[in-house]
Design a protein around this motif. Structure first.
Motif, PDB file in Angstrom:
ATOM      1  N   ASP A  22       1.044   9.092   4.240  1.00 54.11           N
ATOM      2  CA  ASP A  22       2.251   9.983   3.845  1.00 54.11           C
ATOM      3  C   ASP A  22       3.140   9.182   2.841  1.00 54.11           C
ATOM      4  O   ASP A  22       2.702   8.033   2.460  1.00 54.11           O
ATOM      5  CB  ASP A  22       3.106  10.568   4.931  1.00 54.11           C
ATOM      6  N   GLN A  23       3.993   9.837   2.333  1.00 48.62           N
ATOM      7  CA  GLN A  23       4.838   9.149   1.281  1.00 48.62           C
ATOM      8  C   GLN A  23       5.374   7.742   1.582  1.00 48.62           C
ATOM      9  O   GLN A  23       5.419   6.918   0.721  1.00 48.62           O
ATOM     10  CB  GLN A  23       6.076  10.157   0.960  1.00 48.62           C
ATOM     11  N   ARG A  24       5.759   7.522   2.866  1.00 45.75           N
ATOM     12  CA  ARG A  24       6.300   6.282   3.311  1.00 45.75           C
ATOM     13  C   ARG A  24       5.170   5.244   3.170  1.00 45.75           C
ATOM     14  O   ARG A  24       5.528   4.242   2.481  1.00 45.75           O
ATOM     15  CB  ARG A  24       6.565   6.264   4.623  1.00 45.75           C
ATOM     16  N   ASP A  25       3.865   5.566   3.513  1.00 44.50           N
ATOM     17  CA  ASP A  25       2.594   4.726   3.213  1.00 44.50           C
ATOM     18  C   ASP A  25       2.614   4.245   1.620  1.00 44.50           C
ATOM     19  O   ASP A  25       2.476   3.202   1.294  1.00 44.50           O
ATOM     20  CB  ASP A  25       1.585   5.240   3.806  1.00 44.50           C
ATOM     21  N   ARG A  26       2.652   5.304   0.881  1.00 43.96           N
ATOM     22  CA  ARG A  26       2.559   4.996  -0.725  1.00 43.96           C
ATOM     23  C   ARG A  26       3.961   4.157  -0.999  1.00 43.96           C
ATOM     24  O   ARG A  26       3.580   3.471  -1.952  1.00 43.96           O
ATOM     25  CB  ARG A  26       2.641   6.401  -1.305  1.00 43.96           C
ATOM     26  N   ASP A  27       5.071   4.326  -0.806  1.00 44.14           N
ATOM     27  CA  ASP A  27       6.080   3.742  -1.012  1.00 44.14           C
ATOM     28  C   ASP A  27       6.027   2.122  -0.645  1.00 44.14           C
ATOM     29  O   ASP A  27       6.248   1.363  -1.391  1.00 44.14           O
ATOM     30  CB  ASP A  27       7.297   4.050  -0.444  1.00 44.14           C
ATOM     31  N   ILE A  28       5.520   2.122   0.643  1.00 46.37           N
ATOM     32  CA  ILE A  28       5.416   0.621   1.043  1.00 46.37           C
ATOM     33  C   ILE A  28       4.217   0.019   0.291  1.00 46.37           C
ATOM     34  O   ILE A  28       4.179  -1.194   0.004  1.00 46.37           O
ATOM     35  CB  ILE A  28       4.796   0.767   2.670  1.00 46.37           C
ATOM     36  N   SER A  29       3.310   0.707  -0.081  1.00 40.92           N
ATOM     37  CA  SER A  29       1.995   0.167  -0.659  1.00 40.92           C
ATOM     38  C   SER A  29       2.549  -0.258  -2.254  1.00 40.92           C
ATOM     39  O   SER A  29       2.355  -1.440  -2.684  1.00 40.92           O
ATOM     40  CB  SER A  29       0.999   1.208  -1.053  1.00 40.92           C
ATOM     41  N   HIS A  30       3.373   0.719  -2.818  1.00 40.24           N
ATOM     42  CA  HIS A  30       3.925   0.155  -4.126  1.00 40.24           C
ATOM     43  C   HIS A  30       4.683  -0.990  -3.934  1.00 40.24           C
ATOM     44  O   HIS A  30       4.599  -1.752  -4.832  1.00 40.24           O
ATOM     45  CB  HIS A  30       4.805   1.323  -4.637  1.00 40.24           C
ATOM     46  N   MET A  31       5.630  -1.146  -3.006  1.00 43.50           N
ATOM     47  CA  MET A  31       6.584  -2.322  -2.909  1.00 43.50           C
ATOM     48  C   MET A  31       5.811  -3.621  -2.919  1.00 43.50           C
ATOM     49  O   MET A  31       5.971  -4.425  -3.228  1.00 43.50           O
ATOM     50  CB  MET A  31       7.475  -1.880  -1.805  1.00 43.50           C
ATOM     51  N   SER A  32       4.713  -3.515  -1.698  1.00 42.93           N
ATOM     52  CA  SER A  32       3.831  -4.751  -1.565  1.00 42.93           C
ATOM     53  C   SER A  32       3.081  -5.054  -2.814  1.00 42.93           C
ATOM     54  O   SER A  32       2.988  -6.446  -2.962  1.00 42.93           O
ATOM     55  CB  SER A  32       3.247  -4.438  -0.358  1.00 42.93           C
ATOM     56  N   THR A  33       2.858  -4.115  -3.388  1.00 41.76           N
ATOM     57  CA  THR A  33       2.025  -4.508  -4.612  1.00 41.76           C
ATOM     58  C   THR A  33       2.949  -5.087  -5.675  1.00 41.76           C
ATOM     59  O   THR A  33       2.399  -6.095  -6.402  1.00 41.76           O
ATOM     60  CB  THR A  33       1.472  -3.299  -5.555  1.00 41.76           C
ATOM     61  N   ARG A  34       4.132  -4.917  -5.921  1.00 40.39           N
ATOM     62  CA  ARG A  34       5.095  -5.572  -6.812  1.00 40.39           C
ATOM     63  C   ARG A  34       5.279  -6.904  -6.096  1.00 40.39           C
ATOM     64  O   ARG A  34       5.438  -7.809  -7.117  1.00 40.39           O
ATOM     65  CB  ARG A  34       6.337  -4.721  -7.102  1.00 40.39           C
ATOM     66  N   VAL A  35       5.482  -7.240  -5.056  1.00 42.35           N
ATOM     67  CA  VAL A  35       5.717  -8.496  -4.455  1.00 42.35           C
ATOM     68  C   VAL A  35       4.609  -9.237  -4.556  1.00 42.35           C
ATOM     69  O   VAL A  35       4.791 -10.406  -5.229  1.00 42.35           O
ATOM     70  CB  VAL A  35       5.835  -8.259  -2.804  1.00 42.35           C
ATOM     71  N   GLY A  36       3.458  -8.696  -4.159  1.00 46.86           N
ATOM     72  CA  GLY A  36       2.170  -9.635  -4.435  1.00 46.86           C
ATOM     73  C   GLY A  36       1.833 -10.090  -5.882  1.00 46.86           C
ATOM     74  O   GLY A  36       1.340 -11.142  -6.262  1.00 46.86           O
ATOM     75  N   GLN A  37       2.165  -8.900  -6.882  1.00 51.34           N
ATOM     76  CA  GLN A  37       1.865  -9.367  -8.335  1.00 51.34           C
ATOM     77  C   GLN A  37       2.753 -10.477  -8.645  1.00 51.34           C
ATOM     78  O   GLN A  37       2.449 -11.121  -9.537  1.00 51.34           O
ATOM     79  CB  GLN A  37       2.308  -8.185  -9.217  1.00 51.34           C
ATOM     80  N   ALA A  38       3.856 -10.610  -8.057  1.00 45.33           N
ATOM     81  CA  ALA A  38       4.762 -11.845  -8.758  1.00 45.33           C
ATOM     82  C   ALA A  38       4.043 -13.295  -8.579  1.00 45.33           C
ATOM     83  O   ALA A  38       3.999 -14.147  -9.484  1.00 45.33           O
ATOM     84  CB  ALA A  38       6.154 -11.796  -7.825  1.00 45.33           C
ATOM     85  N   PHE A  39       3.254 -13.318  -7.278  1.00 39.82           N
ATOM     86  CA  PHE A  39       2.522 -14.562  -7.248  1.00 39.82           C
ATOM     87  C   PHE A  39       1.207 -14.476  -8.158  1.00 39.82           C
ATOM     88  O   PHE A  39       0.725 -15.581  -8.453  1.00 39.82           O
ATOM     89  CB  PHE A  39       2.066 -14.422  -5.687  1.00 39.82           C
TER      90      PHE A  39
END
Length: 144
Positions: A78-95
């Motif tokens: 659902d939308q929550r899954d997509r929001d969490i995915s976007h957030m974790s992608t941004r966090v991971g991209q920093a590394f």
């Protein structure tokens, strides 16, 4: 546990194990000698390939077991899954950015290929792990 969270856990488990296995194999091959003398290319490629296959297998098996318990809920997001995915992608991209900058600096100083490749390898692994941990925390505590 929802479909997306299960896949995150599978990836997280396999990433940590893959990184540990690669590190142990390189240290064993070095046998106390210089690390940049190790024939690291096949070790790295096999570890990456095996990790990808293992993550897929773990995800499929876990999904099948979850599907036996709750056939209605398998594969739904659902939308929550997509929001969490976007957030974790941004966090991971920093590394990934940090690893990329490290590689550029190593190239500027003409560091041995071993160190350049391993900086990127561990950057990718750390990105995956930190992004996965951020996702798990978001699933458990919610997005703030």
């Amino acid at each position: 546990m929802v479909y997306e969270e299960r896949n995150i856990w599978a990836s997280l488990i396999v990433s940590v194990i893959g990184m540990a296995v690669y590190t142990i194999l390189v240290l064993q091959q070095a046998a106390g000698g210089p690390l940049d003398d190790v024939d690291w290319v096949p070790l790295m490629l096999w570890t990456i390939g095996a990790s990808i296959v293992a993550a897929i297998v773990v995800s499929i098996v876990w999904g099948m077991l979850a599907g036996m318990r709750d056939p209605e809920g398998v594969g739904k997001s659902d939308q929550r899954d997509r929001d969490i995915s976007h957030m974790s992608t941004r966090v991971g991209q920093a590394f990934l950015v940090i690893a990329g900058l490290g590689v550029i600096v190593e190239c500027a100083f003409q560091v041995d290929w071993f160190w350049i490749a391993n900086t990127m390898f561990y950057g990718f692994a750390l990105s995956s792990i930190v992004g996965g941990v951020a996702s798990v925390i978001a699933y458990r505590r919610g997005l703030v």
